[in-house]
Scaffold this active site. Structure first.
Site, PDB file in Angstrom:
ATOM      1  N   SER A 102      -0.213   0.637   6.504  1.00  0.00           N
ATOM      2  CA  SER A 102      -0.126  -0.789   6.203  1.00  0.00           C
ATOM      3  C   SER A 102       0.863  -1.060   5.063  1.00  0.00           C
ATOM      4  O   SER A 102       2.034  -0.752   5.176  1.00  0.00           O
ATOM      5  CB  SER A 102      -1.526  -1.322   5.889  1.00  0.00           C
ATOM      6  OG  SER A 102      -1.549  -2.711   5.795  1.00  0.00           O
ATOM      7  N   ASP A 242       2.678  -2.793   8.658  1.00  0.00           N
ATOM      8  CA  ASP A 242       2.208  -2.786  10.050  1.00  0.00           C
ATOM      9  C   ASP A 242       2.013  -4.191  10.615  1.00  0.00           C
ATOM     10  O   ASP A 242       1.489  -4.348  11.713  1.00  0.00           O
ATOM     11  CB  ASP A 242       0.925  -1.974  10.191  1.00  0.00           C
ATOM     12  CG  ASP A 242      -0.286  -2.611   9.515  1.00  0.00           C
ATOM     13  OD1 ASP A 242      -0.089  -3.444   8.599  1.00  0.00           O
ATOM     14  OD2 ASP A 242      -1.418  -2.272   9.883  1.00  0.00           O
ATOM     15  N   ASP A 244       0.092  -6.719  10.101  1.00  0.00           N
ATOM     16  CA  ASP A 244      -1.167  -7.444  10.291  1.00  0.00           C
ATOM     17  C   ASP A 244      -1.381  -8.477   9.182  1.00  0.00           C
ATOM     18  O   ASP A 244      -2.348  -9.219   9.205  1.00  0.00           O
ATOM     19  CB  ASP A 244      -2.365  -6.500  10.404  1.00  0.00           C
ATOM     20  CG  ASP A 244      -2.599  -5.637   9.179  1.00  0.00           C
ATOM     21  OD1 ASP A 244      -1.807  -5.701   8.224  1.00  0.00           O
ATOM     22  OD2 ASP A 244      -3.593  -4.874   9.185  1.00  0.00           O
TER      23      ASP A 244
END
EC number: 5.4.2.10
Length: 445
Positions: A102, A242, A244
């Site tokens: 992430s 990533d 998100d």
């Protein structure tokens, strides 16, 4: 022994904490635990990754573990985490694996596992996978029973068609600067926004395996802020490694964080009658200003622990339609089973296009109370956080703040760190109180 899974999968320094051997064992254990019974077709796992260098090694290891259990690996390549979650459902796979740390720096990496339908795993399932990792492999198939590796050539296009549904109107009059963090959003985000009609200026969209999150993306906003002002853009959007997460910048270069984005989206959905039970789900890290803005708008707020998995659990339990975190994980269950930065960006720009209002104007109801966060490195985060002297320091601050602010102390889910967060009417007060409690934490380490 510390629990293998943290708040968002298994994470650590690649090739040191998170080794190829562990990745292979996790792939195999996930295959043994998550295969559905009564299925006559070949079992399938979707495998995706971010572009950091170690993701290539870990992808190979996870695939080896999965195929060793007789499960076919559907390799989707470099894609955002929410794309892997969506494709796990779209391909009717038994489970999905995303290899990414992430927003963490490049040397770190992580493995996130999604169950059938693309849903994050509950604690009990993670615990069972961890037990299987510790037990080691059992009898394995041979010959034709070994899993195969298939490249999903349509993965990106399929995800983009899905994400594009989040744009409720054309974005032709909007200019947006997109910071892709040299990560998984580098190809997907600019394409998604251009497909919706926006004029897109992409920055930090050239991943080389080593530059992911390196002074860029949602945790380093200064370059994006400057670029928005320099280009005269309507807004900026920042993703993490990533994709998100999504944070925003208004046309003046001011950061619009996850709390403010939730306020904008919640009020839009409330007006349209789309906000289920007139309720927003947020974590304990959301600013008190969010609660006040929602109260004024007639919207309830349900509060969860930190981590989008807990937001997701509450969304599913109450059948709510919007939730998220201050960090920019925004979850819209109508469009996915996890936070999706690209979907968030499309919804935010759609609101701007529909109302013909600036982002600064839309975010105005969110008045952020000064918030100070101090991360204290410790040797044993659980013991330190529960120490009587630390609890006393927290209680004293709570008494002094009353209803004018709040304090939150919590151990990190991924590091040996205790986080001290204080909100108060002014920053000096918040900082003094946070420092006081942080010193009590340090004294115990």
């Amino acid at each position: 022994m510390a629990r293998l899974f943290g708040t968002d999968g298994v994470r650590g320094v690649a090739n040191q904490d998170l080794t190829a051997e562990l990745a292979m064992a996790l792939g195999a254990a996930a295959a043994r635990r998550l295969l559905r019974t009564g299925v006559t077709r070949r079992r399938v796992a979707v495998i995706g990754r971010d572009p950091r260098a170690s993701s290539e090694m870990l992808e190979a290891a996870v695939i080896a573990g999965v195929t060793s259990e007789g499960v076919d690996a559907l390799r989707v390549g470099v894609l955002p985490t929410p794309a892997v979650a969506y494709l796990t459902s779209a391909y009717d796979a038994d489970f999905g694996v995303m290899i990414s740390a992430s927003h963490n720096p490049m040397p770190d990496n992580g493995i996130k596992i999604f169950g059938p339908g693309g849903h994050k795993l509950d604690d009990a399932t993670e615990d069972r996978i961890e037990e299987l990792v510790q037990q080691g492999p059992g009898a394995r198939p041979t010959g034709a029973g070994i899993g195969r590796v298939v490249d999903a050539e349509d993965a990106l296009e399929r995800y983009l068609r899905h994400a594009g549904k989040a744009a409720t109107t054309r974005l032709d009059d909007l200019t947006v600067v997109v910071d892709c963090a040299h990560g998984a959003a580098s190809l997907a985000a600019p394409r998604a926004y251009r497909a919706a009609g926006a004029n897109v200026i992409a920055i930090h969209d050239q991943p080389d395996g080593l530059n992911i999150n390196d002074g860029v993306g949602s945790t380093h906003m200064q370059t994006l802020r400057s670029a928005v002002v320099s280009y005269g853009a309507d807004l900026g959007l920042a993703h993490d490694g990533d994709a998100d997460r999504c944070l925003a910048v208004d046309s003046h270069g001011r950061v619009i964080d996850g709390d403010a984005i939730m306020v904008v989206l919640a009020m839009a959905m409330h007006e349209a009658g789309e906000l289920a039970s007139d309720t927003l789900v947020a974590t304990v890290m959301s600013n008190l200003g969010l609660h006040l803005a929602m109260r004024s708008a007639g919207i309830d707020v349900r509060t969860t622990g930190v981590g989008d998995r807990y937001v997701l659990e509450e969304l599913r339990a109450g059948q709510y339609s919007l939730g998220g975190e201050q960090s920019g994980h925004i979850v819209l269950p109508a469009f996915g089973t996890t936070g999706d930065g690209i979907v968030t960006g499309l919804r935010l720009m759609s609101r701007m296009a529909q109302t013909h209002r600036t982002l600064a104007d839309l975010a105005e109801p969110m008045h952020t109370l000064p918030q100070v966060l101090i991360n204290v490195e410790v040797t044993d985060k659980a013991t330190v956080a529960d120490a009587p002297s630390v609890r006393d320091a927290v209680a004293q601050v709570e008494e002094e703040l009353g209803d004018t602010g709040r304090i939150l102390l919590r151990p990190s889910g991924t590091e040996q760190v205790v986080r001290v967060m204080v909100e108060a009417a002014d920053e000096d007060t918040a900082r003094q109180m946070a420092v006081r409690v942080a010193e009590s934490v340090s004294a115990q380490s």
